[in-house]
Design a protein around this motif. Structure first.
Motif, PDB file in Angstrom:
ATOM      1  N   GLU A 139       0.784  -1.236  -0.065  1.00 51.94           N
ATOM      2  CA  GLU A 139       0.047   0.129   0.074  1.00 51.94           C
ATOM      3  C   GLU A 139       0.834   1.260  -0.059  1.00 51.94           C
ATOM      4  OE1 GLU A 139      -3.197   0.489   2.900  1.00 51.94           O
ATOM      5  OE2 GLU A 139      -4.007  -1.501   2.320  1.00 51.94           O
ATOM      6  N   THR A 140       2.005   1.049   0.567  1.00 52.53           N
ATOM      7  CA  THR A 140       2.882   2.572   0.757  1.00 52.53           C
ATOM      8  C   THR A 140       3.449   2.829  -0.697  1.00 52.53           C
ATOM      9  OG1 THR A 140       4.415   1.289   1.721  1.00 52.53           O
ATOM     10  CG2 THR A 140       3.391   2.848   3.068  1.00 52.53           C
ATOM     11  N   THR A 141       4.219   1.901  -1.387  1.00 55.54           N
ATOM     12  CA  THR A 141       4.861   1.968  -2.615  1.00 55.54           C
ATOM     13  C   THR A 141       3.867   1.945  -3.656  1.00 55.54           C
ATOM     14  OG1 THR A 141       5.301  -0.406  -2.836  1.00 55.54           O
ATOM     15  CG2 THR A 141       6.952   1.219  -1.734  1.00 55.54           C
ATOM     16  N   GLY A 142       2.567   1.144  -3.459  1.00 48.91           N
ATOM     17  CA  GLY A 142       1.617   1.136  -4.782  1.00 48.91           C
ATOM     18  C   GLY A 142       1.949   0.174  -5.665  1.00 48.91           C
ATOM     19  N   LYS A 143       3.041  -0.912  -5.178  1.00 46.86           N
ATOM     20  CA  LYS A 143       3.499  -1.908  -6.333  1.00 46.86           C
ATOM     21  C   LYS A 143       2.973  -3.265  -6.038  1.00 46.86           C
ATOM     22  CE  LYS A 143       7.726   0.349  -7.220  1.00 46.86           C
ATOM     23  NZ  LYS A 143       9.222   0.478  -6.431  1.00 46.86           N
TER      24      LYS A 143
ATOM     25  N   THR B 139       1.385   9.906  -3.494  1.00 40.93           N
ATOM     26  CA  THR B 139       2.872   9.160  -2.998  1.00 40.93           C
ATOM     27  C   THR B 139       2.946   7.770  -3.604  1.00 40.93           C
ATOM     28  OG1 THR B 139       1.513   8.647  -1.041  1.00 40.93           O
ATOM     29  CG2 THR B 139       3.104  10.443  -0.964  1.00 40.93           C
ATOM     30  N   ALA B 140       1.699   6.876  -3.664  1.00 41.16           N
ATOM     31  CA  ALA B 140       1.986   5.684  -4.287  1.00 41.16           C
ATOM     32  C   ALA B 140       2.003   5.561  -5.651  1.00 41.16           C
ATOM     33  CB  ALA B 140       0.788   4.864  -3.762  1.00 41.16           C
ATOM     34  N   SER B 141       1.380   6.542  -6.360  1.00 42.54           N
ATOM     35  CA  SER B 141       1.337   6.334  -7.941  1.00 42.54           C
ATOM     36  C   SER B 141       2.448   7.095  -8.483  1.00 42.54           C
ATOM     37  CB  SER B 141      -0.066   7.179  -8.359  1.00 42.54           C
ATOM     38  OG  SER B 141      -1.091   7.090  -7.727  1.00 42.54           O
ATOM     39  N   ARG B 163       2.071   3.273 -12.457  1.00 37.70           N
ATOM     40  CA  ARG B 163       1.103   2.905 -11.409  1.00 37.70           C
ATOM     41  C   ARG B 163      -0.166   4.017 -10.763  1.00 37.70           C
ATOM     42  NH1 ARG B 163       5.980   2.808  -9.331  1.00 37.70           N
ATOM     43  NH2 ARG B 163       5.544   4.469  -7.855  1.00 37.70           N
ATOM     44  N   ILE B 165      -2.955   4.688  -8.508  1.00 42.86           N
ATOM     45  CA  ILE B 165      -3.530   4.310  -7.068  1.00 42.86           C
ATOM     46  C   ILE B 165      -4.407   5.306  -6.645  1.00 42.86           C
ATOM     47  CG2 ILE B 165      -3.054   3.530  -4.591  1.00 42.86           C
ATOM     48  CD1 ILE B 165      -0.557   2.679  -7.075  1.00 42.86           C
ATOM     49  N   SER B 178      -6.413   0.237  -7.394  1.00 41.48           N
ATOM     50  CA  SER B 178      -4.669   0.312  -7.650  1.00 41.48           C
ATOM     51  C   SER B 178      -4.373  -0.522  -9.057  1.00 41.48           C
ATOM     52  CB  SER B 178      -4.258  -0.550  -6.364  1.00 41.48           C
ATOM     53  OG  SER B 178      -4.756  -1.507  -6.027  1.00 41.48           O
ATOM     54  N   GLN B 180      -1.675  -1.269 -11.949  1.00 40.66           N
ATOM     55  CA  GLN B 180      -0.258  -1.210 -12.267  1.00 40.66           C
ATOM     56  C   GLN B 180      -0.114  -1.783 -13.631  1.00 40.66           C
ATOM     57  OE1 GLN B 180       2.657  -2.599  -9.531  1.00 40.66           O
ATOM     58  NE2 GLN B 180       3.511  -3.926 -10.996  1.00 40.66           N
TER      59      GLN B 180
END
Lengths: 195, 190
Positions: A139-143, B139-141, B163, B165, B178, B180
């Motif tokens: 969830e933090t990096t979105g990967k 931050t995540a995207s 990405r 999100i 989310s 990707q």
């Protein structure tokens, strides 16, 4: 006498049974409507999951394609050696690893953005058992990957069929939702295009 | 007495019936709107990945970088990054020495996605791609660009991971998503 009886019956009104039957028919029709609506909502959710899955499946193809290009273009000795190295990476022996019947999955946690020398060739390919492991979602990096995060409920599997100068890649993403299992599969043929 | 019972039964049943019908209509509209927002998101992802695939010279903007608002060679200089918020590239129809024909996608700090197909890249040359209901998690995207530079710098076919999100907020219902995907440049990097 008969006429009188009919006349009397007409003024009896609804019996309880009749009313109950009428209400139950009405309820059944409302229930049918509700179930159609429920189906609609789960279809929207299915569409959402399918969009995510199709992009993840396409990503599998792109990784393999990029690995082919990087191997073939930048091999130290020749393009043919690069093509051979690519095929040895995805299947060290015939019908093993990604060319095996259970397929494989790739882990890009070693992909080093600071490495100028063929970083894509560092990704780790691992043979799947009967089932491939689920992709983890961080969830933090979105990967989506295998390094960190929680179970994303998606499973990605790469299958390869190697013929002379042609490597056919299939990338499939599976997920389960509600009571059903779903999957989406893309495939592409990669050729040894440098003579 | 019977009439009263009949009328009250009728009232109760019609109220329930009408209530469920109206509710059904509302739910249907909500799911239809959700579908069109999802379609829009899918379109944005498809648009970015398709254009990047046929494009070249990826330039990634990381935190702290600013998109130049006047004609500048920065946007057409290839640059890789592990995590960027904007991406400029030469489209498939672009001309190599023209600094004003790069295509540019960026995610702003309020969580909206913008696109421009012609420079100079001032604020009014961008169009908003994402609907207002969609808020992208900044931050995540982002974009991860690998091997964008030429063969003199790196031996790697250019590769971009995108990405997206965020959340969709529609009539007080919040749905998160989310997405990707990755793209390998089709043009040979030599």
């Amino acid at each position: 006498m008969i006429m009188k009886k009919i006349f009397q019956q007409k003024h009896k009104g609804f019996t309880l049974i009749e009313t109950l039957i009428a209400i139950s028919i009405f309820t059944v029709s409302i229930l049918a409507l509700m179930s159609v609506l429920g189906q609609g909502i789960s279809n929207t959710n299915y569409a959402k999951q399918k969009i995510i899955a199709s992009y993840l499946a396409q990503e599998g193809i792109e990784y393999m394609r990029n690995m082919r290009d990087t191997f073939v273009l930048f091999d130290a000795s020749s393009a043919q050696a690069g093509w051979n190295a690519f095929n040895a990476k995805i299947a060290p022996l015939p019908d093993t690893l990604c060319a095996g019947s259970n397929g494989c999955y790739f882990n890009d946690q070693n992909l080093n953005y600071a490495n100028p020398a063929q970083p894509m060739t560092d990704i780790i390919l691992t043979a799947c058992g009967v089932d491939c492991p689920s992709l983890l979602y961080d969830e933090t990096t979105g990967k989506y990957g295998y390094a960190s995060g929680t179970n994303s409920n998606f499973v990605r599997k790469i299958n390869v069929v190697q013929v002379a100068n042609q490597t056919k890649i299939s990338s499939t993403v599976y997920w389960n939702q509600g009571s059903g299992n779903y999957g989406i599969s893309f495939s592409e043929s990669l050729f040894n295009w440098v003579e | 007495m019977e009439t009263m019972i009949a009328v009250s039964l009728f009232l109760v049943i019609t109220t329930i019936g009408m209530g469920s019908l109206l509710n059904a209509n509302l739910l249907h509209q909500k799911s239809q709107n959700m579908r069109s927002i999802l379609d829009n998101l899918s379109f944005i992802m498809e648009d970015i990945s398709r254009n990047l695939r046929t494009g070249s010279s990826y330039h990634c903007f990381v935190a702290g970088d600013v998109i130049p608002s006047v004609t500048s060679p920065i946007v057409s200089t290839p640059k890789s990054c592990p995590d960027g918020w904007a991406l400029a590239f030469e489209s498939s129809t672009g001309i190599k020495n023209n600094d004003d024909d790069q295509w540019l996608y960026y995610i702003d700090n309020t969580g909206k996605i913008f696109k421009s197909t012609a420079g100079p890249y001032s604020a009014d040359s961008f169009i908003q791609l994402s609907p207002d209901e969609v808020v992208i998690d900044t931050t995540a995207s982002g974009f991860s660009v690998l091997g964008a530079e030429g063969v003199a710098t790196d031996l790697q076919e250019p590769f971009v991971t995108i990405r997206l999100i965020g959340t969709i907020t529609f009539k007080n219902v919040v749905t998160s998503f989310s997405l990707q995907t990755s793209v390998s440049q089709r043009l040979v990097d030599i």
